[in-house]
Write a protein that holds these residues in place. Structure first.
Motif, PDB file in Angstrom:
ATOM      1  N   LYS A  58     -12.045 -23.582   8.432  1.00 47.65           N
ATOM      2  CA  LYS A  58     -11.794 -24.792   8.108  1.00 47.65           C
ATOM      3  C   LYS A  58     -11.119 -25.168   6.633  1.00 47.65           C
ATOM      4  N   ASP A  59     -11.856 -24.420   5.547  1.00 50.69           N
ATOM      5  CA  ASP A  59     -11.114 -24.668   4.285  1.00 50.69           C
ATOM      6  C   ASP A  59      -9.659 -24.087   4.248  1.00 50.69           C
ATOM      7  N   ARG A  60      -9.244 -23.509   5.252  1.00 46.63           N
ATOM      8  CA  ARG A  60      -7.617 -23.014   5.135  1.00 46.63           C
ATOM      9  C   ARG A  60      -6.699 -23.615   6.182  1.00 46.63           C
ATOM     10  N   GLN A  61      -7.597 -24.520   7.178  1.00 41.10           N
ATOM     11  CA  GLN A  61      -6.270 -25.245   7.902  1.00 41.10           C
ATOM     12  C   GLN A  61      -5.624 -26.084   7.444  1.00 41.10           C
ATOM     13  N   HIS A  62      -5.715 -26.706   6.444  1.00 41.00           N
ATOM     14  CA  HIS A  62      -4.793 -27.557   5.676  1.00 41.00           C
ATOM     15  C   HIS A  62      -3.520 -26.843   5.294  1.00 41.00           C
ATOM     16  N   ARG A  63      -3.623 -25.450   5.063  1.00 35.49           N
ATOM     17  CA  ARG A  63      -2.425 -25.088   4.834  1.00 35.49           C
ATOM     18  C   ARG A  63      -1.343 -24.500   5.773  1.00 35.49           C
ATOM     19  N   LEU A  64      -1.891 -24.842   6.953  1.00 34.88           N
ATOM     20  CA  LEU A  64      -1.183 -24.233   8.233  1.00 34.88           C
ATOM     21  C   LEU A  64       0.422 -24.687   8.362  1.00 34.88           C
ATOM     22  N   PHE A  65       0.393 -26.174   8.191  1.00 34.38           N
ATOM     23  CA  PHE A  65       1.821 -26.813   8.211  1.00 34.38           C
ATOM     24  C   PHE A  65       2.392 -26.894   7.189  1.00 34.38           C
ATOM     25  N   LYS A  66       2.007 -26.494   6.092  1.00 32.43           N
ATOM     26  CA  LYS A  66       2.909 -26.511   4.810  1.00 32.43           C
ATOM     27  C   LYS A  66       3.814 -24.988   4.840  1.00 32.43           C
ATOM     28  N   PRO A  67       5.135 -25.404   4.356  1.00 34.50           N
ATOM     29  CA  PRO A  67       6.195 -24.276   4.364  1.00 34.50           C
ATOM     30  C   PRO A  67       5.689 -23.345   3.450  1.00 34.50           C
ATOM     31  N   PHE A  68       6.042 -22.026   3.679  1.00 37.52           N
ATOM     32  CA  PHE A  68       6.021 -20.910   2.938  1.00 37.52           C
ATOM     33  C   PHE A  68       4.312 -20.592   2.425  1.00 37.52           C
ATOM     34  N   SER A  69       3.513 -20.876   3.581  1.00 41.85           N
ATOM     35  CA  SER A  69       1.967 -21.039   3.362  1.00 41.85           C
ATOM     36  C   SER A  69       1.442 -20.394   4.526  1.00 41.85           C
TER      37      SER A  69
END
Length: 895
Positions: free
Chosen positions: A554-565
């Motif tokens: 859950k603490d990494r799901q916010h990075r999914l839709f960011k470019p180059f992440s």
């Protein structure tokens, strides 16, 4: 007054008559006295001698008689004169009394007129007059006292207490205190204002002014005379005036202290007042600008004349205005202001003034100019970036076209196992590199706003199946089961961009396959929350991709839709990637009117949901036909999604579905019902599908069976020991299954092959079906060889030229039905060459021109079509792309 006048006249008349009567009475008395005297004289006169012998007293008697007559005559005359004098005095007194009576009548008439004027004045001013007898509490009121409070004067008691009874209870103590202060001599007058209950029930304000005019010997008040007046309107006006003055003071304070320049001008446009901010901004005090035209203050060499003319026009038309204009201060400093002009109207709608508010926007204008310059620079940089990307795309795709093309050709030659492995690795690496390049280019197009979404009819099932086809073998190799289900409420055909929709599906399925070691991957298509209210309205369609993979913390799901992440960006990560795939999916979903989100738990799999807005195609194309007969079909599959799609599909085709999840349910269903055909998965929760078939054969030896197998096993009809079994690869494709069921249920399964069987061992090459003269226009030798080799695989012997000029000459000398045209070439590029071909050749000799370009930026396809080309294939070129283009353009020539 008339009675007094009459009494005076009567008195004068009586006095005159009485004087006249007295005078007449005295004359009668005088006459009687004279006659008596004569008689007496006659008696006293001596007798004749023959009568009176003594005659010596006659003279004396005559003398005394005469003397007496004279006295009496004088007395009579005197009395007459006195009576006449009294008569004259009485007449003079009567005339004086008459004059006095006339003067009194005149004075009384004047007093009457004055009294009438006073009453009229009191009535017109609504001022009431009263007299109060303090000792008896009796009071005399003028009618206006009561009428001003709405009461009938004739019905009100003549007491002062009656007035006190209608005074407001809160004001009565103060009123009594004011009267007491006057009675004690503290104040010269009784002056106060108080509220009185009006006859209509409300409260009216009254102003009283009175004075005590009589005191007794003990200095106690006896008589008070005063006035009272209804001042409600004045009080309301005063309150309104005070509120207006307070507001005016506040506005004046705001106007004088605000940073904005405030100008008040007359209706003809002349300056009447300016605040300190204006003086500070323009360096011009009020004394210098007062009386000048506002337009003259705005005029300057660099001022926009149209803006100044608009200001003058709006002042003349009495209209408001908002505009930006440039000013000059006295020192020559230039500044920009945002000008707002508002007319101020009076009660009758006439404009009394204009208020002009100027906001200094010099900083904003400078920032905007800087932003425009920065935008221009950014546009130039973006253009340069786009050109760089296009150039890099061309430079990278050109050699990759050779790498992928040659490896594809090499894989079709005789190779030993080690060589084939090496070549496959090269091909796989080339495809991976191409995928990364495509992602970077797509993201660049989206970021620059040049990505456009097309709207064409598409079939949702076909789109999902095409995405599944890409990963079918890869998923089968890992033991992953692929399944999809489309809700019957979802339209089969919609308007949308099938390329972008498939791109999102492929990206999510690729991630699911990559991060799932074993298990399942499902795609469910269903309606969103806003189903259309009317036919043809846009609807929200949800796509849910579920897998049984490793999951996402859950603490990494916010990075999914960011470019180059990436979820795992460490150098020891197991799974690679550019980090752009999900960011591109997010942007594409937004462009298609939807959203994308994820729910996931580590080691429990992930669930990606994305939505698009689409409009149903009307009328919708006809779907698969109904299978006549209404046969009962048993479907056995342990995956709920597969059971759902089988149940819906069979029911839609007119069949009666019976679904089972395991061997026991299947046997029970076969024993309980007359089953015409069975559909069985090859792997049922630890049990082989073949074992289930053996048990079903014991109950129904001649039961036709469709066996779903792994994609890697392919399509095979029948087994050596059981001709009634037809194998179909997973994932389930309804169209494929429908055709198979039609053959099996019609009794053709045992005697003739189904139409979906494997291709003929020696199929005809495309050139034998669609013969064409083909010209390749390509400057790169490697790409020439790749394209020419692909065409040879299809049976075509193509001619090759190195640039557009040579292509034009070749077409002038020989007829070609198809031209593959590179875009970037020396001497003459593909665009100019196409235009020249369209211009020079007659219509009967015009070929089909297909662009082969390494540029994959937005707008390349449009540029190709605008130049006169018929289609577009991006590099690296694939054999399937060439074959598909030929079939699409020349399918009618197939014989």
């Amino acid at each position: 007054a008339q009675g007094d006048q009459t009494k005076g006249e009567t008195k004068v008349y009586e006095t005159s008559v009485r004087a006249r009567n007295e005078f007449n009475a005295r004359l009668v008395q005088t006459a009687k006295f004279s006659l008596f005297s004569q008689r007496l004289s006659f008696k006293l006169t001596p007798r004749p001698e023959f009568m009176n012998p003594t005659r010596q007293y006659l003279p004396e008697l005559a003398l005394f008689s005469g003397f007496g007559v004279s006295v009496l005559l004088g007395l009579v005359v005197n009395l007459a004169q006195s009576a006449r004098a009294r008569l004259l005095r009485a007449e003079r007194t009567g005339r004086q009394l008459q004059a006095e009576n006339e003067e009194r009548r005149r004075v009384e008439a004047q007093l009457k007129n004055t009294d009438e004027r006073l009453n009229l004045a009191l009535d017109s001013t609504q001022v009431g007059v009263y007299e109060w007898n303090v000792a008896t509490d009796q009071a005399i009121y003028s009618p206006s006292v009561w009428t001003s409070a709405g009461y009938n004067p004739t019905t009100m008691p003549l007491t002062y207490q009656a007035w006190l009874d209608i005074i407001h209870p809160d004001d009565l103590p103060g009123f009594r205190a004011t009267i007491a202060a006057h009675f004690t001599g503290a104040t010269p007058l009784i002056e106060t204002e108080y509220r009185v209950r009006h006859h209509d029930g409300g409260w009216a304000w009254f102003s009283a002014r009175a004075k005590c005019v009589a005191f007794d010997s003990s200095n106690r008040p006896l008589r008070v005379i005063g006035t009272c007046q209804n001042v409600t309107a004045r009080r309301q006006a005063d309150e309104a005036l005070r509120a207006s003055q307070a507001a005016t003071r506040k506005l004046s304070l705001v106007a004088s202290r605000t940073d904005n320049a405030v100008i008040i001008i007359t209706p003809d446009g002349r300056v009447e007042w300016v605040n300190e901010s204006f003086a500070r901004l323009t360096e011009l005090p009020l004394a210098e600008v007062s009386g000048r035209q506002l337009v003259d203050l705005l005029a300057s060499p660099d001022t926009d004349l149209q803006a100044a003319n608009r200001v003058a026009s709006c002042i003349a038309r009495r209209e408001s205005l908002t505009t930006d204009i440039m000013h000059y201060a006295r020192s020559g400093r230039r500044f920009h202001v945002h000008l707002e002009l508002q007319p101020v109207k009076n009660e009758v709608g006439l404009v009394e003034n204009f208020i002009v508010i100027e906001t200094d926007i010099t900083t904003r204008v400078e920032v905007e100019q800087q932003l425009r310059r920065a935008k221009a620079e950014a546009d130039d940089a973006s253009r340069a970036k786009s050109e760089f990307l296009a150039s890099m795309s061309h430079e990278i795709r050109t050699p990759m076209n050779g790498v992928i093309g040659m490896t594809s050709l090499l894989l079709e030659t005789p190779l030993n196992a080690e060589q084939r492995d090496y070549v496959s690795t090269i091909r796989l690496s080339g495809d991976s590199l191409l995928a990364i390049i495509n992602e970077i280019l797509d993201f660049s197009k989206i970021e620059s706003g040049r990505m456009e979404i097309e709207h064409h009819p598409l079939e949702l099932r076909q789109c999902v199946e095409e995405a599944f086809d890409i990963f079918a073998l890869q998923a089968a190799a890992k033991g992953i089961e692929l399944a999809y289900a489309v809700d019957p409420a979802v339209p089969r055909w919609i308007h949308g961009d099938i390329t972008r929709l498939r791109q999102v599906l492929v990206n999510l399925l690729n991630n699911a396959v990559k991060f799932t070691a074993r298990g399942f991957i499902t795609v469910e298509v269903r309606l969103g929350v806003n189903a259309p209210r009317q036919p043809g309205d846009k609807m929200l369609i949800d796509f849910v991709i579920t897998d049984s993979g490793i999951g996402i913390p859950k603490d990494r799901q916010h990075r999914l839709f960011k470019p180059f992440s990436q979820v795992d960006s460490s150098t020891t990560r197991k799974y690679g990637g550019s980090g752009l795939g999900l960011a591109i999916c997010d942007r594409l979903c937004q462009l298609m009117g939807g959203t994308i989100d994820v729910t996931s738990e580590p080691e429990s799999g992930s669930r990606f949901r994305f939505s698009i807005q689409a409009q149903p195609v009307a009328p919708e194309p006809v779907g698969l036909p109904v299978i006549a007969g209404g046969a009962v079909v048993l479907a056995v599959d342990d995956h709920p999604v597969n059971r759902t799609i089988l149940e819906h599909s069979l029911a839609a085709w007119g069949l009666v579905p019976r679904v089972a999840s395991d061997e026991e349910e299947a046997v029970a269903a076969l024993a309980a019902d007359k089953i015409a055909l069975a559909i069985i998965d090859h792997q049922l929760d630890g049990t082989s599908g073949l074992e289930v078939i053996v048990k079903l054969r014991r109950i129904h030896p001649r039961l036709p069976i469709v066996l779903f197998t792994d994609a890697a096993e392919g399509l095979r009809r029948g087994e050596s020991n059981d001709p009634l079994i037809v194998r179909l690869p997973k994932p389930i494709k309804p169209a494929f299954l429908h055709e198979t069921l039609c053959h099996l249920l019609s009794g053709l399964a045992a005697s003739s092959p189904v139409s979906v069987s494997t291709p003929h061992p020696n199929p005809k090459r495309l050139a034998e079906t669609i013969p064409l003269n083909v010209l390749i226009t390509e400057d790169n030798p490697v790409n020439q060889k790749v394209t020419q080799s692909f065409l040879e695989r299809l049976g075509y012997r193509a001619d090759v030229v190195g640039n557009g000029l040579e292509a034009v000459r070749a077409l002038e000398q020989r007829d070609y039905e198809l031209v593959f045209m590179d875009v970037q070439m020396p001497e003459m590029d593909g665009f100019v060459a196409t235009q020249e071909i369209r211009k020079r050749l007659p219509q009967a000799r015009q070929p089909k021109i297909v662009a082969l370009t390494a540029n994959a930026m937005q707008g390349d396809r449009k540029r190709c079509l605008a130049a006169g080309m018929d289609s577009y294939i991006p590099k690296p070129v694939k054999l399937g792309d060439i074959e598909q283009i030929i079939r699409t353009m020349f399918g009618a020539k197939a014989g």
